[in-house]
Design a protein around this motif. Structure first.
Motif, PDB file in Angstrom:
ATOM      1  N   TRP A  14       0.691  -1.386  -0.084  1.00 32.64           N
ATOM      2  CA  TRP A  14      -0.087  -0.786   0.362  1.00 32.64           C
ATOM      3  C   TRP A  14       0.601   1.136   0.218  1.00 32.64           C
ATOM      4  N   THR A  17       0.666   7.297   0.261  1.00 36.61           N
ATOM      5  CA  THR A  17       0.699   8.403  -0.165  1.00 36.61           C
ATOM      6  C   THR A  17      -1.199   8.747  -1.050  1.00 36.61           C
ATOM      7  N   VAL A  18      -0.518   7.583  -1.830  1.00 33.59           N
ATOM      8  CA  VAL A  18      -2.121   7.748  -2.771  1.00 33.59           C
ATOM      9  C   VAL A  18      -3.047   7.147  -2.121  1.00 33.59           C
ATOM     10  N   ARG A  19      -3.482   7.043  -1.464  1.00 29.23           N
ATOM     11  CA  ARG A  19      -4.702   6.667  -0.071  1.00 29.23           C
ATOM     12  C   ARG A  19      -4.633   6.121   1.198  1.00 29.23           C
ATOM     13  N   ASP A  20      -4.980   6.287   2.308  1.00 32.64           N
ATOM     14  CA  ASP A  20      -5.294   6.165   3.576  1.00 32.64           C
ATOM     15  C   ASP A  20      -5.706   4.260   3.389  1.00 32.64           C
ATOM     16  N   GLN A  21      -5.054   3.916   4.270  1.00 27.87           N
ATOM     17  CA  GLN A  21      -5.260   2.517   5.178  1.00 27.87           C
ATOM     18  C   GLN A  21      -6.103   2.858   6.099  1.00 27.87           C
ATOM     19  N   SER A  35       4.297   3.185   4.313  1.00 25.01           N
ATOM     20  CA  SER A  35       4.010   2.742   2.763  1.00 25.01           C
ATOM     21  C   SER A  35       5.075   2.014   2.517  1.00 25.01           C
ATOM     22  N   VAL A  61     -11.969  -0.828  -2.455  1.00 26.30           N
ATOM     23  CA  VAL A  61     -12.121   0.565  -3.195  1.00 26.30           C
ATOM     24  C   VAL A  61     -11.975   0.150  -4.518  1.00 26.30           C
ATOM     25  N   GLU A  63     -10.503   0.959  -7.724  1.00 27.07           N
ATOM     26  CA  GLU A  63      -8.927   1.665  -7.917  1.00 27.07           C
ATOM     27  C   GLU A  63      -7.806   0.723  -7.650  1.00 27.07           C
ATOM     28  N   GLU A  64      -8.394   0.422  -6.703  1.00 28.45           N
ATOM     29  CA  GLU A  64      -6.943  -0.567  -5.480  1.00 28.45           C
ATOM     30  C   GLU A  64      -6.152  -1.923  -6.792  1.00 28.45           C
ATOM     31  N   GLU A  67      -5.062  -0.572  -9.952  1.00 27.20           N
ATOM     32  CA  GLU A  67      -3.301  -0.564  -9.855  1.00 27.20           C
ATOM     33  C   GLU A  67      -2.390  -1.492  -9.333  1.00 27.20           C
TER      34      GLU A  67
END
Length: 286
Positions: A14, A17-21, A35, A61, A63-64, A67
């Motif tokens: 993960w 900087t792209v998304r929170d967890q 990260s 999510v 979008e994951e 990616e």
């Protein structure tokens, strides 16, 4: 055993900087609040003899998964991706087809949902979820089960009603290792394993145990799984980087090897757990 190839059938990455967890909260999980990327994993995996991995979803999510597929497309270490899509969506079959068309789409091997977070213990038996699971089967993918022991009865019901779909039980269904209790987890795992379309992962066990636990603490649970599934329906997964809460990567691999040694497996049976089952079930390298 040192010369056998290893497939790590369960790890994560993960990028904060792209998304929170959001699940990484509280003092106990504080070491994970950074990260983690493939370049962090690579040297440890190579040192342990890991030749391929399966990258598994972390959050719900959409979008994951694209990616992750792009990561797999650009990195030979990742042989497969277990992604996420909304199983309850009316267009789930189309969503799976679209994922297959993306860069790295040929690495999509399975789908997973964070069932462990669902308040309904029978979530897997809902009609809309069943329809989504049928689409997963129709796409030629497997379904990874991340459930807690109280959700295993629903997992048994779902697997019994969908003989055409392979269900992979992550983390052996999160047994209560820290408490030392076996039941009712053991009975439920045996009932799940009685279904031929189920397999399971030796993954995430040290983090289910009490701090400082070792192989002896895991062995009763591994023995149940070994008896129930057999080595040709079991696979190794590190659960990295979550596993680093309890042990480094090499120690996680070594603990698995020691458990296999104590189980007195033949060389071919050891090879099944370390790489063969994952390669066959996920269709890696097709």
């Amino acid at each position: 055993m040192s010369g056998l190839p290893i497939v790590d059938a369960h790890h994560h990455v993960w990028d904060l900087t792209v998304r929170d967890q959001p699940w990484i909260s509280g003092a106990a999980l504080a070491p994970l609040r950074r990260s983690f990327c493939l370049d962090d994993l690579r040297p440890a995996a190579e040192a342990a003899g890991v030749t391929a991995t399966v990258l598994v979803q972390t959050i719900t999510v959409a979008e994951e998964t694209p990616e992750f597929l792009a990561l797999a497309d650009g990195d030979p270490l990742v042989a497969g991706v277990v992604g996420w899509t909304d199983l309850t969506a009316p267009d789930v079959a189309d969503a799976l087809a679209r994922l297959r068309e993306l860069p790295g789409g040929d690495r999509l091997v399975g789908i997973r949902h964070q069932v462990q977070e669902e308040p309904d213990p029978n979530w897997l038996l809902r009609p809309d979820v069943r329809r989504g699971l049928l689409a997963v089967a129709g796409a030629g993918l497997v379904y990874d089960l991340v459930v807690k022991p109280h959700q295993l009865p629903a997992a048994i019901g779902a697997a019994a009603g969908l003989a055409g779909l392979t269900f992979v039980l992550d983390h052996l269904g999160k047994p209560p290792i820290a408490s030392g209790e076996l039941e009712p987890w053991a009975d439920r795992v045996r009932r799940l394993a009685a279904l031929p379309n189920t397999v399971a992962k030796f993954s995430g066990l040290l983090t289910e145990a009490a701090p400082g636990a070792g192989v002896d603490d895991l062995r009763p649970y591994v023995d149940v799984a070994m008896e129930a599934f057999g080595p040709h329906r079991l696979m190794f997964g590190s659960d990295w980087p979550v596993s680093t809460l309890a042990a480094d990567y090499g120690q996680t691999v070594d603990a698995t090897k020691e458990l296999l040694r104590l189980a007195r497996l033949s060389t071919s049976e050891q090879a099944a757990v370390l790489s063969g089952t994952a390669t066959r079930v996920y269709g890696l390298g097709r």
